[in-house]
Design a protein around this motif. Structure first.
Motif, mmCIF file in Angstrom:
data_model
loop_
_atom_site.group_PDB
_atom_site.id
_atom_site.type_symbol
_atom_site.label_atom_id
_atom_site.label_comp_id
_atom_site.label_asym_id
_atom_site.label_seq_id
_atom_site.Cartn_x
_atom_site.Cartn_y
_atom_site.Cartn_z
ATOM 1 N N GLU A 105 -11.785 0.695 4.147
ATOM 2 C CA GLU A 105 -13.129 -0.728 4.602
ATOM 3 C C GLU A 105 -12.386 -2.128 4.249
ATOM 4 O O GLU A 105 -12.554 -2.864 5.668
ATOM 5 N N ALA A 106 -11.511 -2.408 3.627
ATOM 6 C CA ALA A 106 -10.870 -3.361 3.958
ATOM 7 C C ALA A 106 -9.843 -3.852 4.374
ATOM 8 O O ALA A 106 -10.426 -5.779 5.354
ATOM 9 N N ARG B 14 -2.632 6.673 -10.060
ATOM 10 C CA ARG B 14 -3.741 6.413 -10.543
ATOM 11 C C ARG B 14 -5.364 5.734 -9.882
ATOM 12 O O ARG B 14 -6.310 6.234 -9.972
ATOM 13 N N ALA B 15 -4.669 6.561 -8.717
ATOM 14 C CA ALA B 15 -5.587 6.515 -7.851
ATOM 15 C C ALA B 15 -6.931 7.406 -8.075
ATOM 16 O O ALA B 15 -7.823 7.150 -7.767
ATOM 17 N N GLU B 16 -7.065 8.467 -8.913
ATOM 18 C CA GLU B 16 -7.690 9.371 -8.939
ATOM 19 C C GLU B 16 -8.805 8.647 -9.700
ATOM 20 O O GLU B 16 -9.779 9.300 -10.670
ATOM 21 N N LEU B 17 -8.514 8.337 -10.526
ATOM 22 C CA LEU B 17 -9.245 7.492 -12.052
ATOM 23 C C LEU B 17 -10.192 6.510 -11.369
ATOM 24 O O LEU B 17 -10.786 5.845 -12.078
ATOM 25 N N ILE B 18 -10.454 5.882 -10.446
ATOM 26 C CA ILE B 18 -10.894 4.721 -9.355
ATOM 27 C C ILE B 18 -11.687 5.790 -8.615
ATOM 28 O O ILE B 18 -11.234 5.579 -7.151
ATOM 29 N N GLU C 83 0.902 -1.361 -0.411
ATOM 30 C CA GLU C 83 0.196 -0.274 -0.226
ATOM 31 C C GLU C 83 0.817 1.803 -0.249
ATOM 32 O O GLU C 83 0.557 2.519 0.112
ATOM 33 N N LYS C 84 1.864 1.587 0.322
ATOM 34 C CA LYS C 84 3.273 2.219 -0.319
ATOM 35 C C LYS C 84 3.454 2.399 -1.350
ATOM 36 O O LYS C 84 4.987 3.487 -1.525
ATOM 37 N N HIS D 152 -9.422 5.404 -2.358
ATOM 38 C CA HIS D 152 -9.013 5.705 -0.297
ATOM 39 C C HIS D 152 -9.907 4.822 0.504
ATOM 40 O O HIS D 152 -9.911 4.044 1.374
ATOM 41 N N ASP D 153 -11.164 5.066 0.233
ATOM 42 C CA ASP D 153 -12.136 4.041 0.845
ATOM 43 C C ASP D 153 -12.482 2.501 0.658
ATOM 44 O O ASP D 153 -12.997 1.755 1.920
#
Length: 301
Positions: free
Chosen positions: A240-241, A227-231, A218-219, A235-236
């Motif tokens: 949650e996982a 790429r996080a902004e495309l999904i 995760e680091k 972050h949630d």
């Protein structure tokens, strides 16, 4: 020619910082049923596949033809029935599975006797990197390196003592689009930190320290921050996982699917919980496929 089938698993690449080099096979499959025929015919039997495509335009046929021509052979006509569990453009290696299918189809019908090394090399020539290709072909977890002289080396791990959960959204994300958001260059400081994290992930997996592996997955600094902004919900989903017992959650390949490692025996429970929250996703507890690409002959009596 006896009838035969080719089965190729899905794959997940990167696992965080193992960018373009780390992959694992999953128990979703692309399957081809092949019989001799008077002319080429490719039939789709899966709601995940597009409508019928003319043979000369079909991706698997094109790969098979290219592979045969590489050995100065011509493909004999066949009827190929294609089924799949692998959703397209979701980060689960559908392209790599199709590439391996085409290579293996040519290998079988033209009697090429290709080695595993040749199949990985041919597949990497097409895909550009060996992570999904090697995992789909060999099964298990594969750590690969494509060096400047175009040589491919790999370490194959048969199993990890973890459960795997995938979160598949109802939208596609093309690899080209996911590549466009990545920076052209990283500084020496960024590269050093990113490679150190990747090294530690591999070492943790090899030593069975899955808690550390999940933490370091995760680091990642190579691709996930961009790429996080495309999904949506990136972050949630990770939070949650983690709160429900997962070791770590990352983008599968180029996305938009995400994938978690979880303690053995806890994957189904986590998946059930996450499915109740992620109503627009298909959440599944999967296993790591250990066989890779398989050819099975059908002997007619």
């Amino acid at each position: 020619m006896n009838d035969f089938s080719i089965s190729i698993p899905a794959s997940s690449a990167n696992l965080g910082p193992g960018f373009d080099s780390l992959g694992l096979a999953l128990n979703l499959y692309l399957t081809l049923h092949v019989t001799a025929a008077d002319k080429w015919d490719i039939e789709h039997k899966s709601p995940l596949l597009p409508a019928k495509t003319p043979c000369e335009d079909h991706f698997i046929y094109q790969i098979a033809k290219q592979t045969a021509e590489r050995h100065h052979k011509q493909l004999p006509p066949c009827k190929v029935v294609v089924t799949t569990d692998i959703p397209l453009a979701r980060g689960l290696g559908s392209s790599a599975s199709a590439v391996i299918a085409g290579i293996e189809l040519a290998n079988q019908v033209c009697g090429l006797s290709l080695s595993q090394e040749e199949k990985i090399q041919y597949g990497t020539d097409i895909e550009g990197h060996p992570d999904n290709i090697a995992a789909a072909l060999l099964g298990g977890v594969v750590i690969t390196a494509l060096t400047a002289d175009n040589q491919i080396n790999w370490i194959h791990l048969d199993d990890l003592n973890v459960d795997v959960i995938v979160y598949i959204p109802d939208f596609e994300l093309k690899t080209e689009q996911a590549r466009e958001v990545l920076p052209e260059n990283l500084s020496r400081e960024q590269s050093t930190a990113a490679s150190a994290i990747s090294n530690l992930v591999v070492a943790a997996l090899l030593s069975g320290d899955y808690k550390l592996a999940g933490k370091m997955m995760e680091k990642d600094l190579f691709h996930e921050p961009y790429r996080a902004e495309l999904i949506p919900g990136y972050h949630d989903i990770k939070l949650e996982a983690k709160n429900n017992g997962a070791y770590g959650t990352v983008i599968s390949g180029a996305g938009p699917t995400m994938i978690s490692f979880a303690p053995k025996g806890e994957g189904s429970g986590i998946a059930n919980h996450m499915q109740r929250i992620l109503t627009d996703y298909q959440v599944s507890a999967l296993t790591i496929d250990q066989e890779g690409s398989q050819v099975r002959q059908v002997h007619i009596k």
